[in-house]
Scaffold this motif. Structure first.
Motif, PDB file in Angstrom:
ATOM      1  N   GLU A 189     -17.875  35.022  33.030  1.00  0.00           N
ATOM      2  CA  GLU A 189     -18.108  35.400  34.426  1.00  0.00           C
ATOM      3  C   GLU A 189     -18.061  36.919  34.579  1.00  0.00           C
ATOM      4  N   GLU A 190     -17.096  37.521  33.906  1.00  0.00           N
ATOM      5  CA  GLU A 190     -17.004  38.983  33.962  1.00  0.00           C
ATOM      6  C   GLU A 190     -18.238  39.611  33.327  1.00  0.00           C
ATOM      7  N   LEU A 191     -18.718  39.035  32.235  1.00  0.00           N
ATOM      8  CA  LEU A 191     -19.930  39.542  31.579  1.00  0.00           C
ATOM      9  C   LEU A 191     -21.121  39.466  32.520  1.00  0.00           C
ATOM     10  N   HIS A 192     -21.273  38.338  33.203  1.00  0.00           N
ATOM     11  CA  HIS A 192     -22.387  38.188  34.134  1.00  0.00           C
ATOM     12  C   HIS A 192     -22.275  39.192  35.274  1.00  0.00           C
ATOM     13  N   GLY A 193     -21.062  39.368  35.766  1.00  0.00           N
ATOM     14  CA  GLY A 193     -20.856  40.347  36.834  1.00  0.00           C
ATOM     15  C   GLY A 193     -21.180  41.750  36.375  1.00  0.00           C
ATOM     16  N   ARG A 194     -20.789  42.082  35.162  1.00  0.00           N
ATOM     17  CA  ARG A 194     -21.072  43.414  34.624  1.00  0.00           C
ATOM     18  C   ARG A 194     -22.568  43.643  34.447  1.00  0.00           C
ATOM     19  N   THR A 195     -23.258  42.659  33.903  1.00  0.00           N
ATOM     20  CA  THR A 195     -24.706  42.827  33.702  1.00  0.00           C
ATOM     21  C   THR A 195     -25.421  42.992  35.034  1.00  0.00           C
ATOM     22  N   THR A 196     -25.001  42.241  36.047  1.00  0.00           N
ATOM     23  CA  THR A 196     -25.601  42.381  37.379  1.00  0.00           C
ATOM     24  C   THR A 196     -25.339  43.773  37.941  1.00  0.00           C
ATOM     25  N   GLU A 197     -24.105  44.235  37.780  1.00  0.00           N
ATOM     26  CA  GLU A 197     -23.729  45.570  38.270  1.00  0.00           C
ATOM     27  C   GLU A 197     -24.509  46.654  37.531  1.00  0.00           C
ATOM     28  N   PHE A 198     -24.550  46.556  36.200  1.00  0.00           N
ATOM     29  CA  PHE A 198     -25.239  47.573  35.409  1.00  0.00           C
ATOM     30  C   PHE A 198     -26.739  47.601  35.716  1.00  0.00           C
ATOM     31  N   HIS A 199     -27.329  46.438  35.887  1.00  0.00           N
ATOM     32  CA  HIS A 199     -28.771  46.377  36.143  1.00  0.00           C
ATOM     33  C   HIS A 199     -29.122  47.124  37.422  1.00  0.00           C
ATOM     34  N   GLY A 200     -28.409  46.862  38.492  1.00  0.00           N
ATOM     35  CA  GLY A 200     -28.685  47.547  39.755  1.00  0.00           C
ATOM     36  C   GLY A 200     -28.459  49.042  39.645  1.00  0.00           C
ATOM     37  N   TYR A 201     -27.391  49.423  38.951  1.00  0.00           N
ATOM     38  CA  TYR A 201     -27.069  50.843  38.812  1.00  0.00           C
ATOM     39  C   TYR A 201     -28.176  51.573  38.063  1.00  0.00           C
ATOM     40  N   TYR A 202     -28.634  50.988  36.953  1.00  0.00           N
ATOM     41  CA  TYR A 202     -29.637  51.686  36.145  1.00  0.00           C
ATOM     42  C   TYR A 202     -31.032  51.587  36.742  1.00  0.00           C
ATOM     43  N   ARG A 203     -31.294  50.621  37.561  1.00  0.00           N
ATOM     44  CA  ARG A 203     -32.546  50.586  38.317  1.00  0.00           C
ATOM     45  C   ARG A 203     -32.644  51.832  39.191  1.00  0.00           C
ATOM     46  N   THR A 204     -31.576  52.111  39.887  1.00  0.00           N
ATOM     47  CA  THR A 204     -31.530  53.292  40.757  1.00  0.00           C
ATOM     48  C   THR A 204     -31.595  54.568  39.935  1.00  0.00           C
ATOM     49  N   ARG A 205     -30.874  54.626  38.820  1.00  0.00           N
ATOM     50  CA  ARG A 205     -30.840  55.826  37.990  1.00  0.00           C
ATOM     51  C   ARG A 205     -32.212  56.125  37.378  1.00  0.00           C
TER      52      ARG A 205
END
Length: 752
Positions: A189-205
């Motif tokens: 669950e933490e892995l899924h949460g991290r991937t979701t968080e990272f994806h949005g962050y790097y989309r913006t970056r």
């Protein structure tokens, strides 16, 4: 002189002297040597007889309890030794007769040395075994062995005990597997949460970097800075020219009106130069802003690479936590499968109704773990690919931006797909576990409620003595430097209070499981070692217990003791065997332990009966422990009823459902079993010794049962003591020549 030496007168006389004197000397030595040997035998016989006489004065109070220890003080025993020894040597015979030998005791040389006392466990146990060698086998065989072997309960006891062991082992494996799967899912669950968080962050970056790249174009910092240098140079040149024009204008102004035309021309030229300078300054600002954008872009690119590397380590760390946990969970799952295979193939469980629960135990398929691990590895691998894509880009052109965004989308897509498929499985698993746990707790609560009632019913200590006589007695027994500690120290053992095994009825599940363990040991009741059996039976015949005087014989009359000292008259009333068993320093603690253990055994038996007909709906759940707890809850209620009868002195049937013939056991019978189950002869004997001293007032350290008696006697030498002294060092005499006497030391060792 020469003639005297050569004369032959007296030759025969000298010759005879040379022959007769050695013969005489030999005969004299031989006579004294013979007298010494006879005196040695006489001394040995006398000291043996004297030692036996000393040991014949045993303590009658100990003898009533089957023990033998000297009843004389050291002074009295040595006086008796002297008296008997003196009457058994030749000097004690009438002085008017001729004595070939005249052996007499050397004054002050006779002594008695206590070697062992009844405080020694070795000596104490030897005497117990001797006292009980006839009574114990009869008592134990009649009361326990015959009844137990003929009852037919051995097989169901063994089957149920094995079921609980199998159930407990499988339940522990299930619990370990589920705990590992819970831990793995928490990390997933933490892995899924991290991937979701990272994806949005790097989309913006990436969008920000793409915007910067469009604004910068193909410019580089060096190129722009070179251009800035050129502009600055041009700007300095213009500034110098403008300054020179200002000087020229000042000179023309001083020249007067005739220079007006030149002034206008120079002013126009200056205006043009100033416009050029303004434009150069504007361009310089634009170039400096461009440099700042390039620097910001470069920093953003570098920080993005570093952040992605850090985030990759986070993802890989989660993967490294999830995969070993899954492997351990799979190992536990495989162990459950193997255990279930062994149980299903066991002849022990073949006829057990409760064993049907094993068929419903949940097992995870290998594909479950394979898909789980593959998905986690795929997410981590795709994130690493995203990191590689980011590392490979310096200028975010549209092509590069599209490539990085695609890599960013890839790991999220796999993560979302994994989560969508795995989440329902995990939620269903955890929901089932929660329901089973709640059901188990409900059964535990039922058991606990009955145990709380049992705790209130323990009692057993005489009210009149509980707060007065008993406390004084227990202080003597086990207070600071008490009897028990003293006897433990004498035998070089620890002085820890209490037994190695302490029973209670505090917690439902441990108490229930432990109770079932007793059945396996109980099945081997008839195989107890002889010495342990004898010691245990000594405890039950020489000491009292809770129901002493309450139990009835076949005619309904109170059972009477056949011992020389009635245990019912002891100062510790109806609690001694419980103290011997558990060794706590209060009546309440010992009674509570005995009651708890007895309740546990009755609980185990009643649970076995309930396991013969388990509830079908519980079998379907697939939790062996739940089936056991439900049976234990039913058994606890029946066990409480049994205990109420046992503490009143009644005999309770071992099991009406399990046995083929009636087998009734009393409170005393259960104590006999517990003495066997928790055999610890060293502590038991120390407590027995302490109780004996409490009751008789006799310190067993002073109750000698093994002595060494030493005596020194002497005989007067008739002939040539000097010659006998020459033989003294050869070891032939067996005595020591002192003046005209030969003294001999002899010892005798005697024990009861």
């Amino acid at each position: 002189m020469k003639r005297f030496l050569r004369t032959e007168n007296g030759t025969v006389s000298v010759y005879l002297i040379l022959i007769i004197v050695p013969i005489f000397l030999f005969q004299a030595v031989l006579i004294d040597f013979a007298r010494i040997k006879v005196a040695e035998k006489e001394t040995e016989s006398a000291i043996q007889a004297s030692a036996r006489s000393v040991m014949s004065s045993f303590n009658p109070e100990l003898q009533k309890r089957g023990l033998y220890g000297m009843g004389l003080s050291q002074e009295a025993s040595e006086k008796l030794l002297n008296d008997v020894f003196a009457r058994n040597v030749s000097s004690g015979v009438s002085a008017n007769t001729f004595k070939f030998i005249n052996t007499k005791a050397v004054d002050g040389a006779l002594r008695v040395t206590p070697v062992y006392t009844l405080a020694s466990h070795v000596i104490f146990e030897e005497q117990l075994l001797e006292d009980m060698k006839l009574k114990a086998p009869i008592e134990f065989t009649l009361e326990i062995v015959d009844k137990f072997q003929k009852s037919g309960v051995r097989e169901p006891f063994h089957t149920s005990s094995q079921f609980v062991k199998d159930a407990d082992a499988i339940e522990k494996l299930i619990g370990q597997r589920e705990s590992l799967l819970d831990e793995a899912w928490q990390r997933a669950e933490e892995l899924h949460g991290r991937t979701t968080e990272f994806h949005g962050y790097y989309r913006t970056r990436v969008a920000e970097l793409d915007k910067f790249a469009g604004e910068i174009g193909i410019h580089t910092v060096d190129g722009v800075r070179s251009e800035i240098s050129q502009v600055e140079e041009n700007l300095r040149s213009l500034t110098t020219s403008i300054r020179n024009m200002d000087l020229s204008l000042a000179s023309l102004v001083q020249a007067g009106p005739e220079a007006a035309a030149s002034i206008r021309s120079l002013a126009e030229a200056k205006s043009r130069l100033e416009e050029q300078a303004r434009l150069l300054s504007q361009k310089l600002s634009e170039l400096e802003a461009l440099v700042q954008k390039i620097l910001t872009y470069t920093a953003l690119v570098i920080s993005t690479k570093l952040e992605v590397a850090v985030n990759e380590r986070t993802i890989l760390q989660l993967q490294q936590e999830i995969e070993p946990t899954l492997r351990q969970a799979k190992q536990k799952n495989d162990e459950i499968r193997m255990k279930l295979t062994g149980v299903s193939g066991s002849s022990t469980q073949a006829n057990s109704a409760a064993s049907d629960v094993f068929q419903h135990v949940s097992l995870m398929g290998d594909d479950y773990f394979y898909q789980y691990q593959t998905s986690i590895a795929g997410i981590a691998s795709l994130f690493s690919s995203f990191r590689s894509a980011v590392d490979g880009v310096m200028l975010y052109t549209s092509v590069h931006t599209s490539k990085v965004n695609q890599a960013n989308d890839n790991y999220l897509e796999v993560s979302n797909d994994f989560h969508a498929k795995q989440s329902p499985l995990e939620k269903s698993r955890m929901t089932t576990n929660e329901a089973t746990t709640a059901n188990k707790q409900a059964q535990k609560n039922k058991i606990q409620a009955i145990m709380d009632q049992a705790k209130q019913a323990i009692g057993g200590c005489p009210v009149s003595n509980t707060h007065s006589g008993d406390s004084v007695a227990y202080r003597k027994l086990q207070g600071e430097s008490g009897y028990y500690q003293r006897y433990r120290q004498v035998n070089a053992q620890d002085t820890m209070i209490g037994n190695d095994v302490a029973y209670d009825i505090e917690k439902a599940e441990p108490a229930s499981l432990r109770a079932m363990d007793m059945l396996g040991v109980l099945n081997n009741a008839a195989e107890i070692l002889r010495d342990e059996l004898y010691v245990n039976e000594y405890a039950l015949t020489k000491f009292n217990y809770r129901t002493y005087g309450l139990e009835k014989d076949l005619n309904g009359n109170p059972k009477l003791s056949n011992e020389l000292v009635d245990p019912g008259t002891h100062s510790l009333v109806n609690q001694e065997v419980e103290y011997l068993l558990y060794g706590f320093s209060s009546c309440a603690a010992n009674m509570a332990s005995a009651y708890a253990e007895m309740f546990s055994l009755r609980l185990a038996i009643r649970t076995v009966e309930a396991l013969l007909d388990p509830k079908k709906e519980l079998l379907q759940i697939g939790s062996p422990l739940l089936v056991f707890l439900a049976a234990a809850a039913q058994g606890a209620a029946e066990a409480l009823v049994d205990m109420n009868a046992l503490v009143k002195g009644d005999a309770v049937e071992l099991s009406s459902k399990l046995s083929t013939s009636a087998l009734k056991l009393t409170y005393k019978d259960y104590l006999r079993l517990f003495l066997m189950l928790h055999s610890n002869n060293s502590k038991l004997m120390s407590r027995m010794q302490a109780l004996l001293e409490l009751e008789t007032g006799i310190d067993l350290n002073q109750a000698t049962s093994y002595i060494q008696a030493n005596a020194t006697s002497e005989i007067r030498l008739w002939f040539i003591p000097q010659v006998m002294r020459l033989l003294d060092g050869t070891g032939l005499l067996g005595c020591k020549v002192v003046g005209t006497h030969c003294q001999m030391n002899r010892a005798a060792v005697v024990s009861y």
